[in-house]
Scaffold this active site. Structure first.
Site, PDB file in Angstrom:
ATOM      1  N   HIS A  75       2.330  11.233   0.879  1.00 55.77           N
ATOM      2  CA  HIS A  75       3.361  10.824   1.848  1.00 55.77           C
ATOM      3  C   HIS A  75       4.788  11.150   1.390  1.00 55.77           C
ATOM      4  O   HIS A  75       5.610  11.575   2.190  1.00 55.77           O
ATOM      5  CB  HIS A  75       3.259   9.319   2.119  1.00 55.77           C
ATOM      6  CG  HIS A  75       1.917   8.899   2.615  1.00 55.77           C
ATOM      7  ND1 HIS A  75       1.460   9.224   3.863  1.00 55.77           N
ATOM      8  CD2 HIS A  75       0.902   8.204   2.024  1.00 55.77           C
ATOM      9  CE1 HIS A  75       0.237   8.738   4.038  1.00 55.77           C
ATOM     10  NE2 HIS A  75      -0.123   8.119   2.929  1.00 55.77           N
ATOM     11  N   GLU A 133       0.069   8.237  -3.314  1.00 53.55           N
ATOM     12  CA  GLU A 133       1.034   7.899  -2.263  1.00 53.55           C
ATOM     13  C   GLU A 133       2.220   8.861  -2.265  1.00 53.55           C
ATOM     14  O   GLU A 133       2.699   9.268  -1.209  1.00 53.55           O
ATOM     15  CB  GLU A 133       1.519   6.455  -2.416  1.00 53.55           C
ATOM     16  CG  GLU A 133       0.476   5.425  -2.016  1.00 53.55           C
ATOM     17  CD  GLU A 133       0.074   5.525  -0.543  1.00 53.55           C
ATOM     18  OE1 GLU A 133       0.946   5.493   0.325  1.00 53.55           O
ATOM     19  OE2 GLU A 133      -1.142   5.654  -0.282  1.00 53.55           O
ATOM     20  N   HIS A 138       0.828  -1.208   0.000  1.00 50.68           N
ATOM     21  CA  HIS A 138       0.000   0.000   0.000  1.00 50.68           C
ATOM     22  C   HIS A 138       0.863   1.260   0.000  1.00 50.68           C
ATOM     23  O   HIS A 138       0.636   2.163  -0.783  1.00 50.68           O
ATOM     24  CB  HIS A 138      -0.968   0.017   1.179  1.00 50.68           C
ATOM     25  CG  HIS A 138      -1.989   1.111   1.044  1.00 50.68           C
ATOM     26  ND1 HIS A 138      -3.038   1.047   0.174  1.00 50.68           N
ATOM     27  CD2 HIS A 138      -2.074   2.314   1.631  1.00 50.68           C
ATOM     28  CE1 HIS A 138      -3.746   2.166   0.235  1.00 50.68           C
ATOM     29  NE2 HIS A 138      -3.188   2.961   1.113  1.00 50.68           N
TER      30      HIS A 138
END
Ligand SMILES: *[C@@H]1O[C@H](CO)[C@@H](O)[C@H](O)[C@H]1NC(C)=O
Length: 418
Positions: free
Chosen positions: A160, A156, A98
């Site tokens: 992040h 992502e 993930h």
């Protein structure tokens, strides 16, 4: 080790050695100039070299100046993996990748840290760098349970990757840096860490295999994963007691690219039951998909509407995201976010946390991820239940609120579904 490789030629695009770079650093305590590195020996000229005696992230007792060698403030690196069986996602015998998330040392996290570094498509970036092998791997293991894989990859990095201090583009040697090299490196590193954590294989080696009938204890699963990882691992079950997610926590010594990921104990305890945990096969089909006791497709729809109220305080949050003690409450809508959690909007637009750290709903805000717990009714952001403000709003004043501590007034934010 790299001690025999003190001179690294910088090779220009034309293939000519254009300059020599002596990687070294000044040690503040000993006063020496030290030519030392950490990493796997494959240091490229574009990578920032780091001294080997830096403290682990989150364990420093004084300031560490070099933000390219010390991951801060997101010093807890989490590698998260999912097991989605209905609908099945990814290979039958693998947890899917993930992400790699930089959490704060206290377990909260920041997100979408640098809009100017955002990318539109991970796939386009990787293709432009000729990273076909990496893309093939990602297509196989880095899966979006809810749409296109590229959307998840892109999300992502933007959510992040932009919060990692040690892979900022400014950490690269600017004479050889090619735009988005750091993005490519983010994906490479994430896949590399994931490959060192073969969850399903570790479980299978201890007899924990996908099965519709077989159940396992929490102890069995944690003993198995903890023994392999070396530290307590966090895992999550869904409401049918089926294993769904596994999270591996690390501190980092050095940079994301060349540093060492050091396993640390998970910062949360598993909420899975003590017994009766299943690892359902990915070809598992619920007997009747409409049976409420069986997992079904994720609910979609227009979202949940409700009011936002600071618990134990007067007044409401109004449509701009500010707190107001007079007048009527504004309606907010929580919409399931594509990658978990909820996006929230008011009549003014999407809600998020602006550059001042305050809640703001407006047409210029991007939809950020909030979490909402239906059981207790609280809205959380960035892993914290706590919200704060500088003051309780008086008369006609509108007061900004922000997630986390820091204000003189602290409260939980209750979402009263209508
Ligand atoms: C650890 O380093 C960061 C970055 O330099 C700094 O902001 C922080 O205050 C340091 N922590 C301690 C306890 O000194």
């Amino acid at each position: 080790m790299l001690f025999n490789k003190l001179v690294i030629p910088l090779v220009s695009a034309a293939g000519q050695a254009s300059a020599y770079y002596l990687p070294s650093y000044f040690h503040e305590v000993t006063g020496q100039q030290l030519p030392l590195f950490v990493g796997d020996g494959s240091l490229r000229a574009t990578e920032h070299s780091c001294p080997i005696d830096l403290p682990l992230s989150c364990t420093n007792t004084s300031e560490v100046g070099d933000s390219c060698c010390f991951e801060y403030p997101g010093g807890v690196l989490l590698q998260t993996q999912f097991w989605d069986y209905y609908p099945p996602v990814g290979p039958d015998d693998m947890f899917t990748l993930h992400g790699l998330w930089p959490d704060l040392c206290n377990g909260q996290y920041e997100q979408f840290c640098d809009d100017s570094s955002n990318i539109d498509s991970a796939q386009a970036v990787l293709e432009s760098f000729g990273e076909t092998e990496l893309l093939e791997k990602m297509n196989r293991v880095w899966k979006n349970f809810n749409g296109h894989d590229d959307d998840l990859w892109t999300h992502e990095f933007n959510k992040h990757g932009t919060c990692m201090s040690t892979i900022k583009s400014s950490c690269y040697d600017q004479s050889t840096y090619k735009k988005n090299q750091n993005v490519v490196d983010f994906y490479k590193k994430t896949v590399e860490i994931f490959e060192t954590l073969p969850t399903a294989k570790w479980l299978a080696e201890n007899g924990i295999v996908p099965s519709e009938e077989q159940t396992y204890t929490k102890q069995q699963i944690s003993d198995t994963l903890n023994a392999r990882f070396g530290q307590p691992v966090y895992f999550k079950c869904n409401r049918f007691n089926a294993l769904q997610e596994v999270w591996y926590f690390h501190h980092l010594q050095g940079s994301i690219l060349t540093g060492d990921f050091v396993p640390i104990p998970a910062m949360m305890n598993s909420g899975c039951p003590e017994t009766g945990i299943k690892l359902l096969p990915k070809n598992f089909k619920p007997p009747t998909p409409t049976d409420p006791h069986q997992p079904g497709p994720k609910p979609t729809g227009d979202g949940m509407r409700g009011f936002l109220k600071p618990k134990g305080q007067p007044g409401c949050i109004i449509s701009t995201g500010r707190w107001y003690s007079s007048g009527t409450c504004a309606g907010f809508t929580l919409v399931k976010a594509p990658f978990g959690g909820y996006n929230m909007k008011s009549s003014k637009g999407w809600c998020g946390i602006n550059s001042d750290g305050d809640l703001e709903c407006s047409r210029v805000m991007k939809a950020m991820q909030f979490a909402y717990d239906k059981e207790d009714g609280y809205l959380t952001y960035g892993g914290t239940y706590r919200w704060s403000a500088d003051d309780v709003p008086k008369a006609w004043k509108q007061v900004p609120i922000r997630p986390g501590y820091g204000g003189t007034v602290e409260f939980k934010l209750h979402f009263e579904a209508q």
